[in-house]
Structures are given as structure tokens and as C-alpha cells.
Design an enzyme around this catalytic site. Structure first.
Site, PDB file in Angstrom:
ATOM      1  N   ASN A 167       0.837  -1.212   0.000  1.00  0.00           N
ATOM      2  CA  ASN A 167       0.000   0.000   0.000  1.00  0.00           C
ATOM      3  C   ASN A 167       0.867   1.256   0.000  1.00  0.00           C
ATOM      4  O   ASN A 167       0.553   2.237  -0.683  1.00  0.00           O
ATOM      5  CB  ASN A 167      -0.957  -0.004   1.200  1.00  0.00           C
ATOM      6  N   MET A 227       1.130  -2.817  12.168  1.00  0.00           N
ATOM      7  CA  MET A 227       0.349  -3.736  12.988  1.00  0.00           C
ATOM      8  C   MET A 227       0.492  -3.432  14.479  1.00  0.00           C
ATOM      9  O   MET A 227       0.864  -4.296  15.279  1.00  0.00           O
ATOM     10  CB  MET A 227       0.719  -5.185  12.659  1.00  0.00           C
ATOM     11  N   ASN A 240      -5.892   5.213   7.942  1.00  0.00           N
ATOM     12  CA  ASN A 240      -5.565   3.782   8.010  1.00  0.00           C
ATOM     13  C   ASN A 240      -6.310   3.060   6.899  1.00  0.00           C
ATOM     14  O   ASN A 240      -7.373   3.505   6.472  1.00  0.00           O
ATOM     15  CB  ASN A 240      -5.999   3.213   9.366  1.00  0.00           C
ATOM     16  N   HIS A 248      -7.909  -0.782   6.050  1.00  0.00           N
ATOM     17  CA  HIS A 248      -8.270  -2.040   6.714  1.00  0.00           C
ATOM     18  C   HIS A 248      -8.938  -2.961   5.691  1.00  0.00           C
ATOM     19  O   HIS A 248      -9.794  -2.514   4.926  1.00  0.00           O
ATOM     20  CB  HIS A 248      -9.213  -1.755   7.886  1.00  0.00           C
ATOM     21  N   GLU A 293      -7.401  -2.201  -2.446  1.00  0.00           N
ATOM     22  CA  GLU A 293      -6.696  -1.337  -1.487  1.00  0.00           C
ATOM     23  C   GLU A 293      -5.755  -0.391  -2.225  1.00  0.00           C
ATOM     24  O   GLU A 293      -5.647   0.797  -1.906  1.00  0.00           O
ATOM     25  CB  GLU A 293      -5.882  -2.182  -0.492  1.00  0.00           C
ATOM     26  N   ILE A 322      -1.469  -1.021  17.755  1.00  0.00           N
ATOM     27  CA  ILE A 322      -2.574  -0.154  18.170  1.00  0.00           C
ATOM     28  C   ILE A 322      -1.967   1.223  18.484  1.00  0.00           C
ATOM     29  O   ILE A 322      -0.960   1.313  19.184  1.00  0.00           O
ATOM     30  CB  ILE A 322      -3.255  -0.698  19.449  1.00  0.00           C
TER      31      ILE A 322
HETATM   32  C1  GAR Z   1      -3.100  -4.824   3.993  1.00  0.00           C
HETATM   33  O1  GAR Z   1      -4.002  -5.792   3.524  1.00  0.00           O
HETATM   34  C2  GAR Z   1      -3.788  -3.931   4.993  1.00  0.00           C
HETATM   35  O2  GAR Z   1      -5.133  -3.672   4.687  1.00  0.00           O
HETATM   36  C3  GAR Z   1      -3.678  -4.757   6.248  1.00  0.00           C
HETATM   37  O3  GAR Z   1      -2.389  -5.295   6.197  1.00  0.00           O
HETATM   38  C4  GAR Z   1      -1.995  -5.450   4.835  1.00  0.00           C
HETATM   39  C5  GAR Z   1      -0.670  -4.753   4.641  1.00  0.00           C
HETATM   40  O4  GAR Z   1      -0.182  -5.008   3.366  1.00  0.00           O
HETATM   41  N1  GAR Z   1      -3.880  -3.981   7.420  1.00  0.00           N
HETATM   42  C6  GAR Z   1      -4.491  -4.440   8.513  1.00  0.00           C
HETATM   43  O5  GAR Z   1      -4.931  -5.575   8.594  1.00  0.00           O
HETATM   44  C7  GAR Z   1      -4.620  -3.446   9.631  1.00  0.00           C
HETATM   45  N2  GAR Z   1      -5.533  -3.907  10.620  1.00  0.00           N
HETATM   46  P1  GAR Z   1       0.962  -4.109   2.742  1.00  0.00           P
HETATM   47  O6  GAR Z   1       2.086  -4.067   3.782  1.00  0.00           O
HETATM   48  O7  GAR Z   1       1.379  -4.839   1.508  1.00  0.00           O
HETATM   49  O8  GAR Z   1       0.384  -2.730   2.473  1.00  0.00           O
END
Ligand code: GAR
Length: 208
Positions: A14, A95, A112, A114, A179, A97
């Protein structure tokens, strides 16, 4: 110019999508000032520095929690002039809080992403939660961060179907494609000053 920080813990896809949109000029008025990871081995760190030349910092938790940890992030942000007035902090697979103190400081300046259609399936393993619940549609949400877990005002959502036989991996991959569209879009709307928040309802101000 808005100074942008992106906080990651891992892959950083992301983050990559946001930085790519800034580089290509589809997001204007944003200076990617810093990428921070709580994990030294986060793959996204290499992408940030080698592909985009963005400064990176690692802030390992070493057992620190809440504001005790977040303070260290906040001092890095202020060193790079990513202030609650001119800054934007994007959590992108970070990851942890966020403490109420950090949230209050950057209120309406922290986003954020999600991997579910909030308010369904907040917290960890959102895609697995969706499969186990048996929903037929899931998706992703970009929202402002408030003091709750994945509970802040919603900016953009995209839905995807949950197919028969989907695994956590296959659903996650389908959601991730969306995303990568909505997170840069939300940053662009923020940077253009087009997000208006009343209570918990976000409206998108259209340009004339
Ligand atoms: C993504 O799917 C994001 O939505 C999720 O972690 C992944 C990170 O991927 N976030 C959560 O679950 C937050 N609660 P990335 O490092 O490739 O962006």
C-alpha cells in the site's frame, strides 16, 4: 505542501501504491518525508529507500507499548516537519494499536487502511474473519484514525465478492487490488482539501 509519513510493518504494497501515485503526479502537493517501520526486516523499507529515495527509520518496540512507544515516532515526525498542522500520517499495514495520545495529536491527519468493509471485521485477520463468518461480499476501507480499533470516520470503501472456495490468501489478494486503488485516492482527496468531516460522516467536496 503536505509532509507525508507512512508507517509500515511488512510488505509495504500500500505504501508502494501511494508513493507511486505521488511520483507519477496523480497525487500533487504531497512530499513523502519519511517511512517508519516497527520491524527491521520489513520488505517495504527497501522499496521506500531504493525505489523512491524516501528516508526510512526503524523504531523497534523492545517491549515499549502505547504512548511510551508512540512518543518515539512523534519525535521522528517532528524532526521531519510532519506536524499535526501540515502533516499526514498513513498507517499502511502498521500492525500496532495507536495510543489515544498519538491519535489526539494527529486527529484528522492520520489515515488507516483495513481489509474489510468496516464496521464488519475490525482487528486482526479481517479476511479470515469474513470467510469464517460466511459473508458473500467483503472489501476494504480507508478511514481516519480515532481512539478505537478500526472505528474512525470512513473515507472510501470498495467491495469485492467472496467466492465459494476462497481461502484467506485468495480473498486477501482480491481485496489488496482494491486497497491499492482506494488508498492513493484517499490521500489525493486529503491533499486536495476535499474531505469534510461532520461527526463521523465524511463527505467529499467536489471541485467546481
Ligand atoms: C493490507 O491488507 C492492509 O489492509 C492490512 O495489512 C496489509 C498490509 O499489506 N492492514 C491491517 O490488517 C490493519 N488492521 P501491505 O504491507 O502490503 O500494504
Amino acid at each position: 505542501m503536505i509532509n507525508l509519513a507512512i508507517l509500515i510493518s511488512g510488505r509495504g504494497s500500500n505504501m508502494d501504491a501511494i508513493l507511486s501515485a505521488v511520483k507519477s503526479g496523480s497525487i500533487k502537493n504531497v512530499n513523502p518525508a519519511l517511512v517508519i517501520s516497527d520491524k527491521a526486516g520489513a520488505e517495504g523499507l527497501k522499496i521506500a529507500s531504493e525505489k523512491y529515495g524516501v528516508p526510512v527509520r526503524i523504531v523497534p518496540s523492545n517491549g515499549a507499548k502505547g504512548w511510551e512507544y508512540d512518543q518515539r515516532i512523534v519525535s521522528l515526525l517532528s524532526e521531519q516537519d510532519i506536524t499535526p498542522q501540515n502533516g499526514l500520517v498513513c498507517l499502511a499495514g502498521f500492525m500496532r494499536i495507536i495510543s489515544p495520545e498519538f491519535v489526539r495529536l494527529y486527529r484528522m491527519h492520520m489515515l488507516n487502511i483495513h481489509p474489510s468493509l468496516l464496521p464488519s471485521f475490525p482487528g486482526l485477520h479481517a479476511q479470515r474473519q469474513a470467510i469464517e463468518y460466511g459473508v458473500k461480499v467483503s472489501g476494504c476501507t480507508v478511514h481516519f484514525v480515532d481512539e478505537g480499533v478500526d472505528s474512525g470516520p470512513i473515507i472510501i470503501q470498495r467491495s469485492v465478492p467472496v467466492m465459494e472456495g476462497d481461502t484467506e490468501e485468495s480473498l486477501s489478494a482480491r481485496i489488496l487490488e482494491q486497497e491499492h486503488i482506494i488508498y492513493p485516492e484517499a490521500v489525493r482527496l486529503f491533499a486536495e482539501g476535499r474531505l469534510q468531516v461532520k461527526g463521523r460522516v465524511v463527505s467529499i467536496h467536489h471541485l467546481a
